[in-house]
Design an enzyme around this catalytic site. Structure first.
Site, mmCIF file in Angstrom:
data_model
loop_
_atom_site.group_PDB
_atom_site.id
_atom_site.type_symbol
_atom_site.label_atom_id
_atom_site.label_comp_id
_atom_site.label_asym_id
_atom_site.label_seq_id
_atom_site.Cartn_x
_atom_site.Cartn_y
_atom_site.Cartn_z
ATOM 1 N N SER A 106 0.751 7.421 0.795
ATOM 2 C CA SER A 106 2.004 6.937 0.978
ATOM 3 C C SER A 106 2.587 7.245 2.390
ATOM 4 O O SER A 106 3.591 6.700 2.628
ATOM 5 C CB SER A 106 2.769 7.754 -0.132
ATOM 6 O OG SER A 106 2.263 7.723 -1.345
ATOM 7 N N HIS A 127 -1.129 0.203 -0.408
ATOM 8 C CA HIS A 127 -0.154 1.132 -1.078
ATOM 9 C C HIS A 127 0.490 0.600 -2.203
ATOM 10 O O HIS A 127 1.336 -0.249 -2.139
ATOM 11 C CB HIS A 127 0.691 1.496 0.003
ATOM 12 C CG HIS A 127 1.830 2.614 -0.464
ATOM 13 N ND1 HIS A 127 2.850 2.686 -0.249
ATOM 14 C CD2 HIS A 127 1.608 3.756 -0.997
ATOM 15 C CE1 HIS A 127 3.512 3.639 -0.775
ATOM 16 N NE2 HIS A 127 2.777 4.228 -1.439
ATOM 17 N N GLU A 139 1.828 -2.534 -0.362
ATOM 18 C CA GLU A 139 1.996 -2.668 0.983
ATOM 19 C C GLU A 139 0.540 -2.590 1.962
ATOM 20 O O GLU A 139 -0.107 -1.751 1.240
ATOM 21 C CB GLU A 139 2.989 -1.300 1.727
ATOM 22 C CG GLU A 139 4.454 -1.445 1.318
ATOM 23 C CD GLU A 139 4.950 -0.164 1.740
ATOM 24 O OE1 GLU A 139 6.290 -0.218 2.417
ATOM 25 O OE2 GLU A 139 4.648 0.942 1.851
ATOM 26 N N ASN A 177 8.951 3.454 1.990
ATOM 27 C CA ASN A 177 9.167 5.156 1.914
ATOM 28 C C ASN A 177 9.499 5.629 3.064
ATOM 29 O O ASN A 177 10.454 6.513 3.121
ATOM 30 C CB ASN A 177 7.652 5.878 1.731
ATOM 31 C CG ASN A 177 7.175 5.682 0.431
ATOM 32 O OD1 ASN A 177 7.904 5.478 -0.349
ATOM 33 N ND2 ASN A 177 5.822 6.163 0.481
#
Ligand code: CAA
Length: 271
Positions: A106, A127, A139, A177
């Site tokens: 992450s 991701h 991602e 994130n």
């Protein structure tokens, strides 16, 4: 998250080898997969025969030796660089030379993970978002040495998995994130200061801003341990931006074993 990623591949006709560290972890993963597909059948979203075919595409193994012939590995171990580097060094020894080694990290540096191998050009970030079977985004994270054909292959794979991919360079938190976690952290700070109740904080963002769930409920879904690691890594990698200094309550909850849904209790309690 591993079980969710396994479901995404198997649902889209791809054979998957689910590798776990122990029999107990393997049984937990299998239970998540069976529970999720059973729910889909009960809701009439998946025919029983398709559920059986999906489960038939998944084999479970303990230990890495079983991975010697796979084309792609998607790693989803806890967010610790030393752990991931040790695992990638071992994967590099076990997997065939053409295999692509992907991490679902992450927030850690894909570059730092890739240099543990002798094939950094075949290491990439894939991701997924939680819950992986539901969230549409993936991602794709390329490093300065990831081979363009590896990036293109993974982008094509995302389409086959029914996902929308965005491709980015290796920076802390990637896109989602990097934008999300400052907000989640602020929500915890607000709760910690007894500024508002958890229900009111969540209701404000859900009903006032049209988000599918409030920030504290989302932290319970992500897992407080994962959230702590993501924030801490982004804080250290991203120039010590105050927004990402983990709110003290998150660490206290992790230490006390209040990890969110996965442990039965986080900001809320789960049956
Ligand atoms: N596994 C599989 N499917 C699941 C699931 C799970 N854990 N949780 C929910 N679902 C499915 C349900 O079966 C249901 O499917 P159908 O529409 O086919 O019936 C669908 O998702 C909706 O679920 P519900 O009706 O039970 O509940 P909901 O409408 O409130 O949706 C939710 C639940 C999908 C979790 C929604 O609240 C949501 O989108 N929340 C935001 C999630 C989010 O932001 N995730 C990203 C977190 S950040 C991250 O993951 C990155 C990181 O690196 C940490």
């Amino acid at each position: 998250m591993g079980a969710g990623i396994v479901e995404v591949f198997a649902r889209n006709g791809i054979d998957v080898l689910a590798v776990e560290i122990s029999d107990a972890a393997l049984e937990r993963g299998r239970a998540v997969l069976v529970g999720s597909t059973d729910r889909a059948v009960a809701k009439g979203k998946l025919a029983p025969a398709d559920r059986d075919a999906l489960l038939g595409r998944v084999s479970f193994e303990v230990g890495l030796a079983a991975l010697r012939d796979v084309d792609l590995v998607v790693e989803a171990v806890p967010e610790r660089l030393d752990l991931k580097q040790r695992l990638f060094a071992e994967l590099d020894r076990v997997c065939k030379p053409s295999a692509i080694l992907a991490t679902n990290t992450s927030s850690l540096s894909v570059t730092d993970i890739s240099v543990a191998t002798q094939r950094p050009d075949q290491v990439i970030g894939i991701h997924f978002f939680n819950p992986a079977p539901v969230m549409k985004l993936v991602e794709v994270v390329r490093t300065v040495v990831t081979a363009p054909e590896v990036v293109a292959g993974v982008e094509a794979l995302c389409g086959r998995l029914g996902k929308v991919d965005v491709t980015i360079n290796d920076r802390a938190g990637f896109i989602a994130n990097a934008l999300l976690f400052g907000y989640l952290n602020q929500a915890v700070t607000m709760y910690e200061a007894r500024y508002a109740s958890r229900e009111d904080i969540d209701a404000a963002m859900k009903l006032g801003c049209g988000l599918p769930m409030g920030p504290l409920a989302l932290l319970d879904l992500i897992g407080l341990d994962t959230a702590y690691e993501v924030l801490d890594t982004m804080y250290r990698r991203g120039g010590r931006d105050r927004r990402h200094a983990p709110a003290p309550l998150i660490k206290q909850m992790v230490t006390a074993g209040l990890l969110g849904r996965k442990s039965g209790r986080g900001f809320y309690t789960y049956a």
